[in-house]
Design a protein around this motif. Structure first.
Motif, PDB file in Angstrom:
ATOM      1  N   GLN A 179     -49.782  -2.512  -8.440  1.00 22.37           N
ATOM      2  CA  GLN A 179     -49.224  -3.117  -7.240  1.00 22.37           C
ATOM      3  C   GLN A 179     -49.599  -2.314  -5.993  1.00 22.37           C
ATOM      4  O   GLN A 179     -49.497  -1.092  -5.976  1.00 22.37           O
ATOM      5  N   GLY A 180     -50.027  -3.021  -4.954  1.00 20.55           N
ATOM      6  CA  GLY A 180     -50.314  -2.384  -3.683  1.00 20.55           C
ATOM      7  C   GLY A 180     -51.631  -1.648  -3.647  1.00 20.55           C
ATOM      8  O   GLY A 180     -51.895  -0.897  -2.704  1.00 20.55           O
ATOM      9  N   ARG A 181     -52.476  -1.828  -4.632  1.00 17.97           N
ATOM     10  CA  ARG A 181     -53.766  -1.143  -4.672  1.00 17.97           C
ATOM     11  C   ARG A 181     -54.891  -2.169  -4.685  1.00 17.97           C
ATOM     12  O   ARG A 181     -54.733  -3.284  -5.171  1.00 17.97           O
ATOM     13  N   SER A 182     -56.048  -1.755  -4.165  1.00 17.23           N
ATOM     14  CA  SER A 182     -57.236  -2.600  -4.235  1.00 17.23           C
ATOM     15  C   SER A 182     -58.475  -1.726  -4.160  1.00 17.23           C
ATOM     16  O   SER A 182     -58.447  -0.626  -3.583  1.00 17.23           O
ATOM     17  N   GLY A 183     -59.538  -2.181  -4.775  1.00 21.45           N
ATOM     18  CA  GLY A 183     -60.783  -1.435  -4.767  1.00 21.45           C
ATOM     19  C   GLY A 183     -60.845  -0.397  -5.867  1.00 21.45           C
ATOM     20  O   GLY A 183     -60.135  -0.470  -6.875  1.00 21.45           O
ATOM     21  N   ALA A 184     -61.719   0.587  -5.682  1.00 23.23           N
ATOM     22  CA  ALA A 184     -61.920   1.638  -6.677  1.00 23.23           C
ATOM     23  C   ALA A 184     -60.706   2.566  -6.715  1.00 23.23           C
ATOM     24  O   ALA A 184     -60.240   3.038  -5.678  1.00 23.23           O
ATOM     25  N   VAL A 185     -60.184   2.835  -7.904  1.00 20.17           N
ATOM     26  CA  VAL A 185     -59.019   3.701  -8.089  1.00 20.17           C
ATOM     27  C   VAL A 185     -59.232   4.565  -9.330  1.00 20.17           C
ATOM     28  O   VAL A 185     -60.167   4.344 -10.114  1.00 20.17           O
ATOM     29  N   GLU A 186     -58.365   5.536  -9.477  1.00 22.74           N
ATOM     30  CA  GLU A 186     -58.262   6.295 -10.714  1.00 22.74           C
ATOM     31  C   GLU A 186     -56.852   6.120 -11.248  1.00 22.74           C
ATOM     32  O   GLU A 186     -55.885   6.203 -10.480  1.00 22.74           O
ATOM     33  N   VAL A 187     -56.722   5.880 -12.537  1.00 28.66           N
ATOM     34  CA  VAL A 187     -55.398   5.770 -13.148  1.00 28.66           C
ATOM     35  C   VAL A 187     -55.135   7.020 -13.973  1.00 28.66           C
ATOM     36  O   VAL A 187     -56.038   7.584 -14.592  1.00 28.66           O
ATOM     37  N   MET A 188     -53.884   7.472 -13.929  1.00 33.23           N
ATOM     38  CA  MET A 188     -53.471   8.648 -14.684  1.00 33.23           C
ATOM     39  C   MET A 188     -52.815   8.210 -15.978  1.00 33.23           C
ATOM     40  O   MET A 188     -51.945   7.329 -15.983  1.00 33.23           O
ATOM     41  N   VAL A 189     -53.211   8.823 -17.069  1.00 33.62           N
ATOM     42  CA  VAL A 189     -52.629   8.528 -18.378  1.00 33.62           C
ATOM     43  C   VAL A 189     -51.995   9.813 -18.909  1.00 33.62           C
ATOM     44  O   VAL A 189     -52.689  10.801 -19.175  1.00 33.62           O
ATOM     45  N   ARG A 190     -50.673   9.819 -19.042  1.00 28.04           N
ATOM     46  CA  ARG A 190     -49.965  10.952 -19.635  1.00 28.04           C
ATOM     47  C   ARG A 190     -49.989  10.814 -21.169  1.00 28.04           C
ATOM     48  O   ARG A 190     -49.990   9.687 -21.693  1.00 28.04           O
ATOM     49  N   PRO A 191     -49.989  11.926 -21.909  1.00 24.69           N
ATOM     50  CA  PRO A 191     -50.023  11.845 -23.371  1.00 24.69           C
ATOM     51  C   PRO A 191     -48.866  11.054 -23.967  1.00 24.69           C
ATOM     52  O   PRO A 191     -49.027  10.414 -25.015  1.00 24.69           O
ATOM     53  N   GLU A 192     -47.695  11.073 -23.299  1.00 21.21           N
ATOM     54  CA  GLU A 192     -46.538  10.356 -23.837  1.00 21.21           C
ATOM     55  C   GLU A 192     -46.750   8.847 -23.838  1.00 21.21           C
ATOM     56  O   GLU A 192     -46.041   8.109 -24.527  1.00 21.21           O
ATOM     57  N   ALA A 193     -47.702   8.379 -23.021  1.00 18.52           N
ATOM     58  CA  ALA A 193     -47.953   6.935 -22.919  1.00 18.52           C
ATOM     59  C   ALA A 193     -49.025   6.451 -23.886  1.00 18.52           C
ATOM     60  O   ALA A 193     -49.353   5.264 -23.887  1.00 18.52           O
ATOM     61  N   VAL A 194     -49.560   7.347 -24.697  1.00 21.25           N
ATOM     62  CA  VAL A 194     -50.617   6.979 -25.639  1.00 21.25           C
ATOM     63  C   VAL A 194     -50.024   6.931 -27.041  1.00 21.25           C
ATOM     64  O   VAL A 194     -49.660   7.961 -27.623  1.00 21.25           O
ATOM     65  N   ARG A 195     -49.918   5.729 -27.579  1.00 20.55           N
ATOM     66  CA  ARG A 195     -49.379   5.543 -28.923  1.00 20.55           C
ATOM     67  C   ARG A 195     -50.512   5.393 -29.924  1.00 20.55           C
ATOM     68  O   ARG A 195     -51.552   4.810 -29.616  1.00 20.55           O
ATOM     69  N   MET A 196     -50.286   5.900 -31.132  1.00 18.32           N
ATOM     70  CA  MET A 196     -51.304   5.848 -32.174  1.00 18.32           C
ATOM     71  C   MET A 196     -50.749   5.179 -33.424  1.00 18.32           C
ATOM     72  O   MET A 196     -49.583   5.380 -33.784  1.00 18.32           O
ATOM     73  N   VAL A 197     -51.600   4.411 -34.089  1.00 16.05           N
ATOM     74  CA  VAL A 197     -51.281   3.837 -35.402  1.00 16.05           C
ATOM     75  C   VAL A 197     -52.443   4.182 -36.319  1.00 16.05           C
ATOM     76  O   VAL A 197     -53.596   3.827 -36.038  1.00 16.05           O
TER      77      VAL A 197
END
Length: 222
Positions: A149-167
């Motif tokens: 929300q509120g963004r446009s164009g080239a960006v970088e997204v941050m991924v914290r380890p807690e948000a990465v689920r594994m199966v």
């Protein structure tokens, strides 16, 4: 005499007036030091790396005790530390300094989840950054599509380890290349088939070995 008794009671060491320093454990010495600081009822207390001489189990316990004492005493404290975990756990407000300047200030939650820049993000914990393109409220990345929300164009997204689920699964799109096991949780390094590296922090399960393949789901990005 009355004030001495009050502050010793406050720090959980009543009747310790006659004990010598060598008769106290490391944690008790820290609490006595806090009692001395609280005795004259100061407006502000400065704690400068107060737990650096304690081993890890003691440090965690004494840290909780000191915070509880300061809250009970309704004391304002400035807590200086290089330990990010201590800063986040102890404080109501955190100021992150770099080269002598405050680069961001806010609640521990705000700083961790909404860091001002990648340096602050990595200073406060593990974080991976992935390039993407934001259009009309979403961002397209090699890891998938997310809200932006509120963004446009080239960006970088941050991924914290807690948000990465594994199966765990042989048909997974990521390879386990490293693992640090802490008992209560584990930090797993993943190489995705697309070439990206991610960290995943999860509980002690699933049992993972280096070389296992896993399916990956990212639950949140910033």
């Amino acid at each position: 005499e009355r004030r001495i008794g009050t502050v010793l009671e406050m720090v959980g060491l009543p009747g310790s007036q006659s004990r010598m320093p060598h008769e106290l454990s490391g944690g008790e010495q820290q609490r006595i030091a806090l009692a001395r600081a609280l005795a004259p009822s100061p407006d502000v207390i400065l704690l400068d790396e107060p737990f650096s001489n304690l081993d890890a189990p003691q440090r965690d316990r004494v840290r909780r005790e000191v915070r509880a004492i300061l809250v009970e005493a309704r004391a304002t404290a400035v807590f200086v530390t290089h330990d990010q975990e201590e800063a986040l756990a102890m404080s109501d407000s955190v100021a992150v300094m770099r080269a002598g300047r405050v680069v961001q200030q806010g609640t521990p939650t705000d700083l961790y989840l909404e860091p001002a820049d990648p340096w602050v993000a990595r200073f406060l914990g593990e974080a991976e950054f992935v390039a993407g393109t934001a259009v009309q409220g979403t961002v397209e990345t090699p890891l998938g599509r997310f809200e932006a929300q509120g963004r446009s164009g080239a960006v970088e997204v941050m991924v914290r380890p807690e948000a990465v689920r594994m199966v765990l699964g042989s048909g997974g799109t990521a390879l386990v290349v490293a693992k640090e096991f802490f008992g209560h949780d584990q930090l797993v390094t993943l190489h995705l088939d697309g070439g990206h590296r991610l960290l995943s922090r999860t509980g002690p399960l699933p049992r993972l070995d280096i070389g296992d393949r896993v399916h990956v789901e990212i639950t949140d990005v910033v």
